[in-house]
Design a protein around this motif. Structure first.
Motif, short mmCIF file in Angstrom:
data_model
loop_
_atom_site.label_atom_id
_atom_site.label_comp_id
_atom_site.label_asym_id
_atom_site.label_seq_id
_atom_site.Cartn_x
_atom_site.Cartn_y
_atom_site.Cartn_z
N SER A 157 0.81 -1.22 0.00
CA SER A 157 0.00 0.00 0.00
C SER A 157 0.84 1.27 0.00
O SER A 157 0.38 2.32 -0.45
CB SER A 157 -0.94 0.01 1.21
N SER A 158 2.04 1.21 0.51
CA SER A 158 2.84 2.43 0.64
C SER A 158 3.80 2.65 -0.53
O SER A 158 4.50 3.66 -0.56
CB SER A 158 3.64 2.40 1.94
N ASP A 159 3.84 1.73 -1.50
CA ASP A 159 4.77 1.89 -2.61
C ASP A 159 4.06 2.53 -3.79
O ASP A 159 3.35 1.87 -4.54
CB ASP A 159 5.37 0.54 -3.00
N LEU A 201 0.40 6.58 -7.47
CA LEU A 201 -0.67 5.78 -6.88
C LEU A 201 -0.10 4.52 -6.25
O LEU A 201 0.95 4.02 -6.66
CB LEU A 201 -1.70 5.37 -7.95
N ALA A 202 -0.83 3.97 -5.28
CA ALA A 202 -0.49 2.66 -4.72
C ALA A 202 -1.09 1.57 -5.60
O ALA A 202 -2.17 1.76 -6.18
CB ALA A 202 -1.04 2.54 -3.30
N PRO A 203 -0.43 0.41 -5.71
CA PRO A 203 -0.97 -0.66 -6.55
C PRO A 203 -2.39 -1.08 -6.19
O PRO A 203 -3.15 -1.51 -7.06
CB PRO A 203 0.03 -1.80 -6.34
N THR A 313 -1.99 7.81 2.01
CA THR A 313 -2.14 6.37 2.18
C THR A 313 -1.44 5.91 3.45
O THR A 313 -0.34 6.38 3.76
CB THR A 313 -1.54 5.62 0.97
N GLU A 314 -2.09 5.00 4.15
CA GLU A 314 -1.49 4.45 5.37
C GLU A 314 -0.12 3.84 5.05
O GLU A 314 0.07 3.20 4.02
CB GLU A 314 -2.40 3.40 6.02
N SER A 416 1.52 10.81 -0.76
CA SER A 416 2.56 10.03 -0.06
C SER A 416 1.90 9.17 1.00
O SER A 416 0.75 8.76 0.85
CB SER A 416 3.62 10.96 0.53
N ASN A 417 2.62 8.88 2.07
CA ASN A 417 2.16 7.94 3.08
C ASN A 417 2.28 8.54 4.46
O ASN A 417 3.11 9.41 4.70
CB ASN A 417 2.97 6.64 3.00
N ALA A 418 1.44 8.06 5.36
CA ALA A 418 1.44 8.58 6.72
C ALA A 418 1.13 7.47 7.71
O ALA A 418 0.48 6.47 7.38
CB ALA A 418 0.43 9.71 6.86
#
Length: 529
Positions: A157-159, A201-203, A313-314, A416-418
């Motif tokens: 999810s984070s890539d 985007l995440a896959p 995204t988480e 990005s991610n958080a």
């Protein structure tokens, strides 16, 4: 994501895979995926070509991608050819769902493009089959980590990376995918449809949908085009049902901030979920076009995900409440602003009941590091309890700081991610409060306050006893409504911090009844014996 029917899959993250992902994350960063996928009407086999642009963070002898290997049912992907920078063949191996490509010793800062040719029948991820009307269709359905069943990627999810789609399909199909529409070229009996994203985007939300669609431009939310894609047989009902899209999108743009994607397509599909928040093109369950179905809440939930879950995204699966809890509470806010505070109280009461019911089945924290079957994370902790945490945080910091915090969190971590700590730090900075204990007790401690209470009148005062009967005491403010003889009432706030507390309140009239939390502001459970 709004779960309608969850097909419980055995998707287990082994420790080996986890270590593999962490190692890959530290070693290389995919910048862009360019997928060329060919589908047909005679078989469920697809032909694929993936161009993957990757930046190496440090020296590495290999580049590793997730791609489903062929199983005993002959489903999975066969890799036929791999090149680097379009000209050089490379050594590779594909087994145990991992494509390992030899790099010949790349160094930190090197950037290369790997091209992978493959074919096969997807075991999952790309749902191929007849729709509710008996017509053939193809829909990406990647959540949580099923993208690698039909294209090579780092399936986490984070890539995040840019994605470009070119879909070859028989020319009676329409194709919708992430990003901006580029072109559609007809060649004989087939068409090539090209979509391309301009943000990473995440896959889990990289998808295409291929079906005999009826398409309508539903309007705009500001400058963002909103469209409806439904089966031809559901054209009239679908256009009517999905017409709420621009209104909902406009609301969240005003509440949160700039929409993160090029367009919003609302798509009738074969997703296994009630709705799947794919970036810029949301897939809804097939029966959502039925005029007897109320889809307003579903649309609000999935559209809210475009900001939280997709753009922000988480960082990892245990933090999925940052996606589902946000989408649930933002839907609550939508209903509050549109229909009034009574509607919010109704929704929060129902969500509290869902949390209580879930706790009777599984007593686990919201941030659940132990669960490795990700489908099991789609539960009331992630959705309703996540929403309740935000609802209580709103009271903790006040409305002005809360809404500014939501906007700041989005702008800080957009594209990005958080993590949950990242969210906490945003609100601590804005509020000036130390929120560590708040986040710790609601996110990391299983359960919620379970309260018994008694009261008695005593010489111009009422004495209220509050007892927490769960294992560990929570700390929280609790409103108490005192109802007096004659029907008058007043609300007092108590600060609850101990397993058992006694509170003495001066009164001018005898209290005949007390109500805990009359405005539905605390996640708690009444205990009557």
């Amino acid at each position: 994501m709004r779960a309608l029917v969850l097909i419980c899959l055995s998707i287990t993250l082994t420790s080996a895979f986890s270590q593999s992902y962490l190692k890959r994350w530290k070693t290389f960063d995919v910048q862009k995926y360019s997928f060329s996928i060919a589908v047909n009407d005679s078989t469920n086999s697809i032909n694929g070509r993936a161009e993957i642009d990757v930046l190496f963070k440090k020296k590495s002898d290999v580049f590793m991608l997730d791609l489903k290997s062929v199983d005993t049912d002959d489903k999975g992907m066969f890799v036929t050819h791999v090149t680097v920078d379009a000209v050089t063949d490379v050594v590779w191996s594909h087994k145990n769902d991992l494509l390992v490509i030899q790099t010949n010793g790349v160094r930190k800062g090197d950037r290369h493009k790997y091209t992978i040719s493959y074919f096969g029948v997807p075991a999952d991820g790309l749902i191929i089959g007849n729709n509710m009307h008996g017509n053939r269709a193809f829909f990406g359905d990647n959540w949580p980590n099923r993208a690698h069943h039909w294209f090579p990627c780092i399936d986490h999810s984070s890539d995040k990376a840019l994605v470009d789609w070119t879909i070859r399909a028989p020319n009676h199909y329409d194709v919708v995918a992430n990003g901006k529409f580029i072109d559609r070229t007809v060649t004989g009996d087939h068409t090539y449809t090209h979509w391309s994203s301009t943000v990473p985007l995440a896959p889990k939300v990289m998808v295409a949908g291929i079906a005999d669609f009826a398409v309508q431009e539903s309007g705009k939310a500001g400058t963002v085009p909103v469209s409806t894609w439904v089966y031809q047989q559901d054209r009239d009902n679908g256009f009517a049902q999905y017409s709420i899209g621009p209104e909902v999108l406009s609301y969240f743009i005003g509440k949160i901030g700039e929409y993160p994607y090029e367009k919003l397509a609302n798509v009738q599909s074969k997703t296994r979920f009630g709705g799947m928040e794919n970036a810029g093109n949301i897939f809804y369950y097939e029966e959502s076009t039925d005029p007897l179905r109320d889809v307003e809440g579903l649309f609000a939930h999935e559209i809210a995900h475009q900001w939280f879950g997709n753009s922000v995204t988480e960082i990892d699966w245990p933090h999925v409440w940052l996606s589902e809890g946000f989408a649930t509470y933002l839907t609550d806010l939508y209903f509050e602003d549109k229909y009034g505070k009574a509607r919010l109280k109704e929704r929060m009461t129902n969500e509290r009941e869902s949390v209580i019911a879930f706790s009777k089945k599984r007593m686990v924290p919201v941030i659940d590091d132990a669960t490795t079957d990700y489908m099991q994370l789609l539960n009331a902790n992630s959705y309703q309890k996540g929403a309740w945490i935000l609802h209580m945080l709103r009271r903790e910091v006040g409305d002005d700081i809360f809404f500014k915090g939501i906007q700041t969190y989005y702008m800080t971590y957009r594209d990005s991610n958080a993590s949950s700590d990242d969210l906490r730090q945003v609100f601590e900075t804005l509020s000036g409060k130390n929120l560590k204990s708040f986040f710790k007790q609601w996110l990391y401690i299983p359960g919620h306050p379970r309260l018994k209470h008694t009261f008695k009148n005593d010489s111009g005062r009422v004495i209220i006893e509050i007892q927490q009967i769960q294992k560990k005491a929570f700390k929280f403010p609790l409103d108490i409504k005192l109802v007096f003889e004659g029907g008058k009432s007043e609300v007092r706030k108590l600060n609850i911090s101990k397993k058992k507390g006694s509170f003495k309140i001066a009164t001018s009239h005898p209290v005949i009844r007390i109500e805990l939390d009359p405005d539905v502001r605390v996640l708690w459970e009444p205990v009557f014996n």
